[in-house]
Design a protein around this motif. Structure first.
Motif, PDB file in Angstrom:
ATOM      1  N   ASP A  55       0.815  -1.195   0.000  1.00 14.63           N
ATOM      2  CA  ASP A  55       0.000   0.000   0.000  1.00 14.63           C
ATOM      3  C   ASP A  55       0.864   1.266   0.000  1.00 14.63           C
ATOM      4  O   ASP A  55       0.721   2.152  -0.842  1.00 14.63           O
ATOM      5  CB  ASP A  55      -0.860  -0.038   1.264  1.00 14.63           C
ATOM      6  CG  ASP A  55      -2.122   0.737   1.095  1.00 14.63           C
ATOM      7  OD1 ASP A  55      -3.078   0.422   1.803  1.00 14.63           O
ATOM      8  OD2 ASP A  55      -2.149   1.663   0.255  1.00 14.63           O
ATOM      9  N   ALA A  56       1.798   1.322   0.966  1.00 11.07           N
ATOM     10  CA  ALA A  56       2.667   2.488   1.061  1.00 11.07           C
ATOM     11  C   ALA A  56       3.582   2.567  -0.154  1.00 11.07           C
ATOM     12  O   ALA A  56       3.894   3.653  -0.649  1.00 11.07           O
ATOM     13  CB  ALA A  56       3.483   2.427   2.339  1.00 11.07           C
ATOM     14  N   GLU A  58       2.929   1.749  -3.212  1.00  5.34           N
ATOM     15  CA  GLU A  58       2.206   2.297  -4.349  1.00  5.34           C
ATOM     16  C   GLU A  58       2.014   3.808  -4.201  1.00  5.34           C
ATOM     17  O   GLU A  58       1.861   4.520  -5.193  1.00  5.34           O
ATOM     18  CB  GLU A  58       0.843   1.605  -4.476  1.00  5.34           C
ATOM     19  CG  GLU A  58       0.323   1.581  -5.896  1.00  5.34           C
ATOM     20  CD  GLU A  58      -0.888   0.681  -6.046  1.00  5.34           C
ATOM     21  OE1 GLU A  58      -0.694  -0.539  -6.193  1.00  5.34           O
ATOM     22  OE2 GLU A  58      -2.016   1.206  -6.015  1.00  5.34           O
ATOM     23  N   THR A  59       2.053   4.289  -2.964  1.00  5.89           N
ATOM     24  CA  THR A  59       1.850   5.719  -2.733  1.00  5.89           C
ATOM     25  C   THR A  59       2.939   6.557  -3.389  1.00  5.89           C
ATOM     26  O   THR A  59       2.696   7.694  -3.796  1.00  5.89           O
ATOM     27  CB  THR A  59       1.795   5.998  -1.218  1.00  5.89           C
ATOM     28  OG1 THR A  59       0.874   5.090  -0.617  1.00  5.89           O
ATOM     29  CG2 THR A  59       1.316   7.406  -0.953  1.00  5.89           C
ATOM     30  N   TRP A  60       4.150   5.987  -3.544  1.00 10.27           N
ATOM     31  CA  TRP A  60       5.221   6.732  -4.210  1.00 10.27           C
ATOM     32  C   TRP A  60       4.883   6.995  -5.682  1.00 10.27           C
ATOM     33  O   TRP A  60       5.328   7.980  -6.262  1.00 10.27           O
ATOM     34  CB  TRP A  60       6.555   5.988  -4.083  1.00 10.27           C
ATOM     35  CG  TRP A  60       7.088   6.009  -2.699  1.00 10.27           C
ATOM     36  CD1 TRP A  60       6.947   5.037  -1.739  1.00 10.27           C
ATOM     37  CD2 TRP A  60       7.828   7.067  -2.074  1.00 10.27           C
ATOM     38  NE1 TRP A  60       7.542   5.423  -0.571  1.00 10.27           N
ATOM     39  CE2 TRP A  60       8.094   6.661  -0.748  1.00 10.27           C
ATOM     40  CE3 TRP A  60       8.295   8.314  -2.511  1.00 10.27           C
ATOM     41  CZ2 TRP A  60       8.810   7.451   0.149  1.00 10.27           C
ATOM     42  CZ3 TRP A  60       9.008   9.104  -1.619  1.00 10.27           C
ATOM     43  CH2 TRP A  60       9.263   8.668  -0.303  1.00 10.27           C
ATOM     44  N   LEU A  61       4.091   6.110  -6.275  1.00  8.78           N
ATOM     45  CA  LEU A  61       3.648   6.355  -7.651  1.00  8.78           C
ATOM     46  C   LEU A  61       2.724   7.561  -7.682  1.00  8.78           C
ATOM     47  O   LEU A  61       2.843   8.437  -8.550  1.00  8.78           O
ATOM     48  CB  LEU A  61       2.900   5.130  -8.212  1.00  8.78           C
ATOM     49  CG  LEU A  61       2.288   5.307  -9.603  1.00  8.78           C
ATOM     50  CD1 LEU A  61       3.359   5.499 -10.647  1.00  8.78           C
ATOM     51  CD2 LEU A  61       1.412   4.108  -9.973  1.00  8.78           C
ATOM     52  N   VAL A  62       1.812   7.601  -6.712  1.00 12.82           N
ATOM     53  CA  VAL A  62       0.895   8.735  -6.646  1.00 12.82           C
ATOM     54  C   VAL A  62       1.675  10.025  -6.444  1.00 12.82           C
ATOM     55  O   VAL A  62       1.378  11.051  -7.059  1.00 12.82           O
ATOM     56  CB  VAL A  62      -0.131   8.539  -5.508  1.00 12.82           C
ATOM     57  CG1 VAL A  62      -1.084   9.706  -5.448  1.00 12.82           C
ATOM     58  CG2 VAL A  62      -0.894   7.253  -5.714  1.00 12.82           C
ATOM     59  N   LEU A  63       2.735   9.953  -5.596  1.00  9.90           N
ATOM     60  CA  LEU A  63       3.546  11.152  -5.376  1.00  9.90           C
ATOM     61  C   LEU A  63       4.264  11.555  -6.652  1.00  9.90           C
ATOM     62  O   LEU A  63       4.264  12.728  -7.044  1.00  9.90           O
ATOM     63  CB  LEU A  63       4.565  10.914  -4.253  1.00  9.90           C
ATOM     64  CG  LEU A  63       5.451  12.124  -3.940  1.00  9.90           C
ATOM     65  CD1 LEU A  63       4.623  13.279  -3.417  1.00  9.90           C
ATOM     66  CD2 LEU A  63       6.533  11.760  -2.928  1.00  9.90           C
ATOM     67  N   ILE A  65       3.552  10.843  -9.860  1.00  7.35           N
ATOM     68  CA  ILE A  65       2.609  11.371 -10.846  1.00  7.35           C
ATOM     69  C   ILE A  65       2.022  12.688 -10.350  1.00  7.35           C
ATOM     70  O   ILE A  65       1.801  13.624 -11.124  1.00  7.35           O
ATOM     71  CB  ILE A  65       1.480  10.358 -11.097  1.00  7.35           C
ATOM     72  CG1 ILE A  65       1.980   9.276 -12.031  1.00  7.35           C
ATOM     73  CG2 ILE A  65       0.261  11.022 -11.716  1.00  7.35           C
ATOM     74  CD1 ILE A  65       2.349   9.804 -13.402  1.00  7.35           C
ATOM     75  N   LEU A  69       2.043  16.179 -12.156  1.00 13.15           N
ATOM     76  CA  LEU A  69       0.800  16.919 -12.330  1.00 13.15           C
ATOM     77  C   LEU A  69       0.916  18.339 -11.813  1.00 13.15           C
ATOM     78  O   LEU A  69       0.500  19.296 -12.468  1.00 13.15           O
ATOM     79  CB  LEU A  69      -0.327  16.190 -11.586  1.00 13.15           C
ATOM     80  CG  LEU A  69      -1.689  16.848 -11.517  1.00 13.15           C
ATOM     81  CD1 LEU A  69      -2.371  16.837 -12.856  1.00 13.15           C
ATOM     82  CD2 LEU A  69      -2.567  16.119 -10.505  1.00 13.15           C
ATOM     83  N   THR A  70       1.494  18.467 -10.609  1.00 11.00           N
ATOM     84  CA  THR A  70       1.477  19.782  -9.980  1.00 11.00           C
ATOM     85  C   THR A  70       2.639  20.661 -10.414  1.00 11.00           C
ATOM     86  O   THR A  70       2.490  21.870 -10.500  1.00 11.00           O
ATOM     87  CB  THR A  70       1.502  19.649  -8.447  1.00 11.00           C
ATOM     88  OG1 THR A  70       2.692  18.956  -8.070  1.00 11.00           O
ATOM     89  CG2 THR A  70       0.313  18.864  -7.959  1.00 11.00           C
TER      90      THR A  70
END
Lengths: 339, 448
Positions: A55-56, A58-63, A65, A69-70
């Motif tokens: 879970d954690a 995969e969070t690096w992918l969100v960070l 991307i 994005l930002t």
């Protein structure tokens, strides 16, 4: 130097770091999924080795991307619309992989093997899609036969690399016959990955004259030579460790196996870092090859400053409690229970 | 065939599908994390095994819900780029930092400590484990804070200036604590509490009706019913506050919600109507005279602005009108049922009828929450960011065939997963009895 000059550079670094961390961490998760095989106890143990972490990770992918994005919204839009279907396939794979974790343990027993197929299939799909996306990005989204062939090679190469990370992880976290199997997997995927990296290293300069010049002109070729050299050294080192461990396995020398079981994984991480650095060097300063540089794609310096302040405060905390979490689950994987 | 219109409609449907699926799971995990903390603390205080049994059952529900929330959330983070690049181009300076802060301060926190909370009970001290549970609950709530700050800003933008077609932030405090943020945050947190309350009550009633008399069953049922009975009236109040806020800031949305075509004083509260956009009137309408004015302006003769003031710039009326009534209807039913059940629980039991009704309404929170979100999001039409960015301006260039493919894939996947989720929850409820009857001391070696 004003903010518009150095902020995009800093964010490129942060984003690159997030993606590298993602690739290594979720790499071993997806790798275990790709290798998901064996009797029920072994499969449970494989799941147990990654259960507390995926879970954690995969969070690096969100960070990563999220930073794209930002910090570089123009590039984010161009890249994600060009990679529309591969992204959708990757997300399908990640969704299936993530939910299969939970469903396989909780669904009625006759359904368990369907969820295990979903776990393995989702991991393979996500790995291949990510590799494809990487390949397409390197060529600047070439839509011809050559572009597709290159993307396919990278897709297979990345999947092999993930499998290597996964096998190395299992080598550390398991014992007995499963560890023995992990050893065999590590040896097989080591050379598949080497092949993949070789193919990528040859194909990338061929596909892009600009990258060719960056590497093969003097004095660059001399200054950059350490990268492929160290990579080769790490491969050889890993092979030596693996051979020794195979011998130790035959003679039943568990003590030495345990002393060095972390080494192949560490070598693989080193290989990934070097490959990442080589890729970053090749692509810099473009976020979209020949179309968008990091400065062209960046958000306003004010936004970047706001995010940077938050990131600098919070990232040390994230790293701190991530290390804590790995320490809680240090050692061999034990079957996961909620008690 | 207008390809551009097709693309836009497909992209909107896809976003709606993705976000509808996603919201189902944080709706559960936000409140359930706090409920789990409650169970754990009650066990730590009383030492009564029933609280740990309740914790053990519901932590599995939590794990499943959280996984689905995470993977659908990851999908959401990609949607902005794949289908709506215009959004980041225009309002990226606001959305970017808010989303970044959500990931940095909340997402990492909950994802990391989830592992310790789920699997670390035997590896860390009891205090640390309770603290990990707290951090997961705190993290999910903090996530809601950031996401709703952004969503509220899209509804009532503040603290910015448009410079050369892009939003530039002037005051972050005003951006985050924009005019509708407090109301929307409270409304969503209460929605989560109500959703979880009915799941607790519904699944417990299901077990109880099947003859499972373990003490945790009635305890959880009680927890659910009392939580619902307590938060439902608060939600009515919170909804009223949000309504008043919307009258002030988004009058077109209110006009659509109440299907008021002509600006008028003493507008009736329509209980039934078939709004007709062609004739700009309602067919078959009946309602309570002057009640809409009463609710919206707290004055029976107050003025309510009609849709004709916003011609060409208001949301589809039929959909909004009925979605709102669905939300309120379900909400009031939840209030009535929870009070009825709470009344019966004074005798430490519930009737067969109430038990069955609780089972049927297990997922009523989901329905009400979705209906409410549709009202507020579709109700913002034609704006993506109210009076700043139109939906049509934000959509990306991907052609209809590609969007249709990805949409098809997501819909198939989501329908499968929702069906699996609901059926697994009931399966776990049936199986829980068999687990209780096993002798104590037997660990669940393979996750069961």
């Amino acid at each position: 130097m004003n903010g518009a000059d150095w902020l995009p550079f800093v964010f490129l670094g942060l984003m690159g770091l997030a993606i590298l961390i993602y690739v290594v961490l979720d790499g071993y998760d997806l790798g275990v999924g790709i290798l998901f095989w064996g009797n029920e106890a072994e499969r449970d143990r494989m799941i147990a080795s990654i259960g507390p972490f995926w879970d954690a990770n995969e969070t690096w992918l969100v960070l990563g991307i999220g930073l794209l994005l930002t910090a570089f919204p123009l590039a984010h839009g161009v890249i994600l619309t060009a990679l529309y279907l591969p992204v959708a396939l990757m997300l399908t794979g990640l969704i299936l992989r993530g939910v299969a974790f939970e469903f396989r343990a909780k669904a009625p027993s006759p359904h368990k093997h369907w969820w295990e197929h979903a776990f393995r299939g989702g991991s393979i799909l996500a790995a291949l899609a990510q590799g494809w996306m990487l390949g397409a990005w390197v060529t600047g989204f070439r839509d011809d036969g050559l572009g597709w062939a290159f993307a396919t090679i990278i897709a297979l190469g990345l999947a092999a690399g993930y499998a290597l990370l996964g096998a190395g992880w299992l080598l550390m976290k398991t014992e007995g016959s499963l560890q023995g199997r992990a050893l065999r997997w590590t040896r097989a995927t080591l050379w598949l990955t080497a092949l993949g990296i070789l193919a990528v290293s040859i194909a990338t300069p061929l596909v892009s004259p600009r990258i060719f010049d960056k590497w093969f002109s003097l004095p660059n070729i001399l200054l950059l030579a350490p990268i492929p050299l160290f990579t080769a050294v790490l491969f050889l080192l890993a092979e030596i460790f693996l051979r020794r461990m195979a011998q130790d396995l035959e003679t039943g020398n568990t003590r030495d196996i345990e002393r060095w079981c972390w080494a192949p994984f560490a070598c693989t991480v080193g290989i990934f870092v070097l490959a990442f650095y080589g890729l970053a060097y090749s692509m810099f300063p473009y976020l979209v090859v020949d179309r968008l540089t990091i400065w062209q794609a960046a958000s306003s310096p004010e936004s970047l400053r706001v995010i940077l302040i938050g990131a600098l405060i919070v990232l040390p905390a994230i790293i701190g409690y991530t290390i804590y979490s790995y320490r809680v689950f240090w050692g061999k994987a034990r079957d996961l229970s909620y008690d | 065939m207008d390809l551009q219109a097709d693309s836009l409609m497909l992209a909107r449907i896809q976003f709606a599908a993705n976000i509808s699926f996603h919201i189902l799971f944080p709706s559960v995990t936000i409140a359930l994390a706090w409920v789990l903390l409650f169970f754990k603390l009650r066990f730590d205080t009383t030492g009564n095994k029933k609280w740990m049994d309740a914790y053990r059952f519901w932590v599995k529900v939590f794990a499943l819900s959280f996984a689905l929330g995470v993977v659908s959330g990851v999908t959401m983070s990609f949607q902005f780029g794949t289908n709506w690049p215009g959004y980041m181009e225009t309002v990226g300076n606001v959305a970017g930092p808010l989303l970044a802060y959500e990931v940095l301060t909340a997402f990492f926190l909950e994802a990391t400590f989830l592992g310790v909370m789920l699997f670390g009970m035997r590896r860390v001290s009891n205090r640390m484990h309770t603290f990990a549970t707290f951090l997961v609950a705190f993290g999910t709530t903090l996530s809601a804070f950031w996401i709703l700050a952004l969503n509220a800003w899209m509804q009532t933008p503040a603290g910015f200036d448009m410079i050369e077609g892009k939003a530039q932030v002037m005051d972050w405090w005003e951006v985050i604590f924009n005019p509708s943020f407090p109301q929307r945050l409270v409304h969503m947190l209460l929605a989560s509490a109500l959703t979880v309350a009915f799941m607790l009550a519904g699944l417990s009633a299901y077990r109880w009706l099947r003859g499972d008399r373990a003490s945790e069953v009635m305890t959880t049922l009680r927890t659910g019913v009392y939580l619902a009975a307590f938060t439902a009236p608060m939600q009515v109040f919170a909804g009223d506050l949000l309504g008043l806020n919307t009258v002030k800031h988004q009058p077109a949305k209110i006009a659509a919600i109440e299907a008021v075509w002509e600006t008028q004083k003493g507008a009736p509260l329509l209980l039934f109507a078939l709004p007709d956009e062609a004739t700009r009137s309602n067919r078959w309408s009946f309602g309570v005279p002057r009640a809409a004015s009463l609710i919206l302006t707290h004055d029976r003769d107050g003025e309510v602005r009609g849709l004709n003031e916003f011609e060409g710039e208001h949301p589809p009326v039929m959909l909004i009108f009925w979605a709102f009534r669905a939300m309120v209807g379900i909400g009031l039913a939840m209030l009535a049922l929870s009070w009825w059940a709470a009344w019966q629980l004074r005798q430490d039991t519930i009737s067969l009828l109430v038990g069955r009704l609780l089972v049927i309404t297990t997922f009523s929170g989901w329905l009400a929450t979705l209906a409410g979100w549709y009202v507020t999001e579709i109700g913002r039409h034609p704006w993506l960011v109210y009076e700043v960015l139109a939906i049509a301006e934000a959509v990306g260039p991907v052609g209809p065939a590609m969007v249709a493919s990805s949409l098809g894939m997501y819909l198939a996947l989501y329908l499968l997963l929702i069906a699996a989720y609901v059926s697994v929850l009931f399966h776990m409820s049936r199986k829980a009895r068999a687990t209780e009857e096993r002798p104590p001391g037997e660990t669940s070696g393979a996750p069961s």
